[in-house]
Design a protein around this motif. Structure first.
Motif, PDB file in Angstrom:
ATOM      1  N   SER A  69     -45.001 -45.309  53.531  1.00 34.34           N
ATOM      2  CA  SER A  69     -45.407 -46.260  54.575  1.00 34.34           C
ATOM      3  C   SER A  69     -45.636 -45.574  55.914  1.00 34.34           C
ATOM      4  N   TYR A  70     -44.811 -44.579  56.244  1.00 34.36           N
ATOM      5  CA  TYR A  70     -44.988 -43.901  57.525  1.00 34.36           C
ATOM      6  C   TYR A  70     -46.288 -43.097  57.560  1.00 34.36           C
ATOM      7  N   ASP A  71     -46.613 -42.410  56.476  1.00 30.09           N
ATOM      8  CA  ASP A  71     -47.891 -41.701  56.437  1.00 30.09           C
ATOM      9  C   ASP A  71     -49.058 -42.685  56.489  1.00 30.09           C
ATOM     10  N   SER A  72     -48.903 -43.833  55.842  1.00 32.26           N
ATOM     11  CA  SER A  72     -49.962 -44.849  55.871  1.00 32.26           C
ATOM     12  C   SER A  72     -50.150 -45.396  57.278  1.00 32.26           C
ATOM     13  N   MET A  73     -49.052 -45.623  57.980  1.00 29.93           N
ATOM     14  CA  MET A  73     -49.167 -46.084  59.362  1.00 29.93           C
ATOM     15  C   MET A  73     -49.834 -45.033  60.238  1.00 29.93           C
ATOM     16  N   ALA A  74     -49.442 -43.774  60.069  1.00 33.78           N
ATOM     17  CA  ALA A  74     -50.025 -42.708  60.892  1.00 33.78           C
ATOM     18  C   ALA A  74     -51.534 -42.622  60.703  1.00 33.78           C
ATOM     19  N   SER A  75     -52.014 -42.852  59.487  1.00 33.95           N
ATOM     20  CA  SER A  75     -53.452 -42.771  59.227  1.00 33.95           C
ATOM     21  C   SER A  75     -54.230 -43.872  59.949  1.00 33.95           C
ATOM     22  N   MET A  76     -53.544 -44.955  60.333  1.00 37.27           N
ATOM     23  CA  MET A  76     -54.194 -46.047  61.054  1.00 37.27           C
ATOM     24  C   MET A  76     -54.258 -45.793  62.558  1.00 37.27           C
TER      25      MET A  76
ATOM     26  N   LEU B 215     -45.937 -64.760  50.061  1.00 40.22           N
ATOM     27  CA  LEU B 215     -44.661 -64.231  49.591  1.00 40.22           C
ATOM     28  C   LEU B 215     -44.936 -63.077  48.637  1.00 40.22           C
ATOM     29  N   ARG B 216     -44.267 -61.943  48.868  1.00 35.87           N
ATOM     30  CA  ARG B 216     -44.450 -60.758  48.024  1.00 35.87           C
ATOM     31  C   ARG B 216     -43.153 -59.971  47.981  1.00 35.87           C
ATOM     32  N   LEU B 217     -42.621 -59.749  46.806  1.00 33.52           N
ATOM     33  CA  LEU B 217     -41.356 -59.030  46.645  1.00 33.52           C
ATOM     34  C   LEU B 217     -41.638 -57.540  46.435  1.00 33.52           C
ATOM     35  N   LYS B 218     -42.167 -56.915  47.480  1.00 38.54           N
ATOM     36  CA  LYS B 218     -42.470 -55.490  47.481  1.00 38.54           C
ATOM     37  C   LYS B 218     -42.286 -54.955  48.895  1.00 38.54           C
ATOM     38  N   GLY B 219     -42.349 -53.625  49.013  1.00 39.28           N
ATOM     39  CA  GLY B 219     -42.219 -52.991  50.308  1.00 39.28           C
ATOM     40  C   GLY B 219     -43.564 -52.705  50.941  1.00 39.28           C
ATOM     41  N   GLY B 220     -43.500 -52.139  52.153  1.00 39.05           N
ATOM     42  CA  GLY B 220     -44.707 -51.816  52.908  1.00 39.05           C
ATOM     43  C   GLY B 220     -44.459 -52.012  54.393  1.00 39.05           C
TER      44      GLY B 220
ATOM     45  N   HIS C  67     -29.610 -37.937  61.346  1.00 31.87           N
ATOM     46  CA  HIS C  67     -30.237 -36.625  61.196  1.00 31.87           C
ATOM     47  C   HIS C  67     -31.143 -36.597  59.962  1.00 31.87           C
ATOM     48  N   ALA C  68     -30.631 -37.090  58.837  1.00 32.67           N
ATOM     49  CA  ALA C  68     -31.386 -37.047  57.592  1.00 32.67           C
ATOM     50  C   ALA C  68     -32.630 -37.933  57.668  1.00 32.67           C
ATOM     51  N   MET C  69     -32.485 -39.131  58.231  1.00 30.97           N
ATOM     52  CA  MET C  69     -33.641 -40.029  58.330  1.00 30.97           C
ATOM     53  C   MET C  69     -34.714 -39.449  59.251  1.00 30.97           C
ATOM     54  N   ASP C  70     -34.304 -38.964  60.407  1.00 30.83           N
ATOM     55  CA  ASP C  70     -35.275 -38.449  61.379  1.00 30.83           C
ATOM     56  C   ASP C  70     -35.933 -37.151  60.928  1.00 30.83           C
ATOM     57  N   ALA C  71     -35.348 -36.488  59.931  1.00 35.21           N
ATOM     58  CA  ALA C  71     -35.912 -35.206  59.472  1.00 35.21           C
ATOM     59  C   ALA C  71     -37.045 -35.373  58.476  1.00 35.21           C
ATOM     60  N   TRP C  72     -37.234 -36.571  57.910  1.00 32.58           N
ATOM     61  CA  TRP C  72     -38.363 -36.748  56.988  1.00 32.58           C
ATOM     62  C   TRP C  72     -39.674 -36.444  57.716  1.00 32.58           C
ATOM     63  N   PRO C  73     -40.531 -35.593  57.178  1.00 30.34           N
ATOM     64  CA  PRO C  73     -41.796 -35.264  57.845  1.00 30.34           C
ATOM     65  C   PRO C  73     -42.674 -36.479  58.129  1.00 30.34           C
ATOM     66  N   SER C  74     -42.634 -37.491  57.264  1.00 28.61           N
ATOM     67  CA  SER C  74     -43.485 -38.662  57.507  1.00 28.61           C
ATOM     68  C   SER C  74     -43.090 -39.373  58.787  1.00 28.61           C
TER      69      SER C  74
END
Length: 439
Positions: free
Chosen positions: A152-159, A396-401, A191-198
């Protein structure tokens, strides 16, 4: 970075290693994807995704053509988890600034260099289009792949959004890998969350507004009256959150983005009554001071569209077993008051987090519309039956994004579009709404 039309606050942390610890544990093939055979008592320095901090000096420069703003060298200290905040004032509206961040171990050491950029908010009288994204509920072990983290983060960055709002549950202290029962383990979660490259790639070029919810402070449904979680208290959670967020002032704030959009970000944890207190006119999630601020600033705003962002639902529907938000019976009186009041503000919509499914709801009594982004990944989606479509549900949608919101003018008239997207950025639902003139 958190921005306004004339300022920016740059946040960073000095790290003692170039890359995070590798992900070594396999995960269960079920919701949340908890790690298998994770030793909760291992040293934090050895945990998957960990990034040790280091003392050092930090300096930031902002440049736009001949305009330059440079900070002093600021020391990153262990007592602040090696984080620093660098505020800049006197910037120009709707202007792109290049960011240069320099770090060094001491005055005589060579400096490392990182680059980024941001655009300040337009002035309130500027008719400019705006696109922003929002998401919620992310647990380190629910990642999509072990190199970049979350799609999702890479998808947001592309926008290339103008800014991003994260509505809380940024980390989960009370989920394993580790269960954050002391301050060192809690810091590791950030630390771990913020270190993800996305995440890093989005945040270096897109302003971010972070909100907090229960899992960012202590444990599920936490409030100021909550008992400790291990060795940590609710007050510890508050201190840790402020160390990790680019924020100078109160946790509730508003951002104006040109003539056609103003956003209010509400604080739902610091001022709330205990969840189990009897409901009544004085039971509150937001508190009297914040509510007075909201009403005064809403009523003085001339923005074409107004968006109230809440970490938790106001419309819902939610599960009957929950007692934590304005859509629940536990806060029924304040919830009814808010839905009645907010529905009377023209061209206002609610965006919320916390729920692990995507939805659009329209309150059956007041017509107030609420848009929930859903969790950051499909592995975090749960808590509702996908076939349980209620009369309130427009979608309604039971998925992420994530959710993207765009405001622009069509034939000189303002228009707002809410688009739910899957983790790859594909649109799965869209609501396009024209501005309605007063009267």
């Amino acid at each position: 970075m958190e921005v306004s039309s004339d300022s920016v606050l740059v946040w960073t942390r000095v790290c003692g290693q170039e890359v995070p610890n590798p992900v070594r544990h396999e995960r269960r093939a079920e919701v949340f994807r908890h790690p298998i055979d994770f030793d909760e008592n291992m040293p934090v320095s050895q945990m998957d995704g960990g990034v040790q901090g280091a003392e050092g000096l930090v300096r930031v420069s902002l440049r736009n053509g001949d305009e330059t703003h440079t900070s002093e060298w600021v020391q990153a200290l262990g007592e602040n988890d090696f984080t620093v905040r660098l505020p800049f004032k006197g910037l120009k509206p709707a202007t792109t600034y290049e960011v240069e961040l320099l770090t060094k171990a001491d005055e005589n050491a060579p400096a490392g260099r990182a680059l980024g950029s941001f655009v300040t908010a337009p002035a309130p009288d500027q008719e400019v289009p705006v696109l922003f994204t929002t998401s919620t509920c992310q647990y380190f072990w629910s990642f999509d792949e072990d190199v970049r983290g979350f799609h999702s983060y890479d998808s947001m960055a592309s926008m290339r959004p103008d800014f991003f709002i994260q509505t809380g549950d940024y980390v989960y202290y009370d989920k394993p890998g580790p269960l954050a029962k002391n301050i060192e383990q809690a810091r590791h979660k950030w630390h771990a969350m913020d270190a993800w490259p996305s995440l890093k790639d989005l945040f270096k070029d897109v302003p971010v507004f972070l909100m907090k919810d229960d899992h960012d402070l202590l444990k599920d449904d936490s409030n100021p009256a909550s008992t400790p979680y291990g060795d940590r208290t609710f007050a510890d959670g508050i201190s840790l959150w402020y160390q990790n967020v680019p924020l100078e002032d109160k946790p509730y704030r508003s951002i104006r983005w040109g003539k056609d959009l103003q956003i209010w970000m509400m604080e739902g944890r610091e001022f709330r009554s205990p969840n189990n207190a009897p409901d009544g006119p004085d039971k509150t999630i937001w508190g009297s001071e914040q509510l007075a601020w909201l009403k005064q600033s809403l009523e003085s705003s001339d923005a074409s569209f107004k968006i109230l962002v809440s970490a938790t639902p106001i419309v819902g529907p939610d599960r009957d077993s929950k007692v934590d938000n304005h859509a629940n019976k536990a806060y029924e009186q304040e919830g009814e008051m808010l839905r009645s009041y907010l529905s009377g503000v023209p061209n206002l919509f609610v965006v919320n987090g916390d729920r692990h499914w995507q939805y659009v709801s329209k309150d059956l009594e007041t017509g107030l519309m609420e848009f929930c982004s859903g969790p950051i990944s499909d592995w975090h989606a749960q808590g509702w039956d996908a076939d349980d479509v209620r009369p309130e549900h427009e979608f309604l949608r039971l998925k992420g994004g994530f959710l993207s919101v765009e405001v622009k003018r069509e034939s000189s008239k303002p228009q707002i579009t809410f688009t739910h997207r899957d983790v790859m950025g594909r649109a799965v639902h869209e609501e396009r709404i024209n501005w309605k003139a007063l009267g």
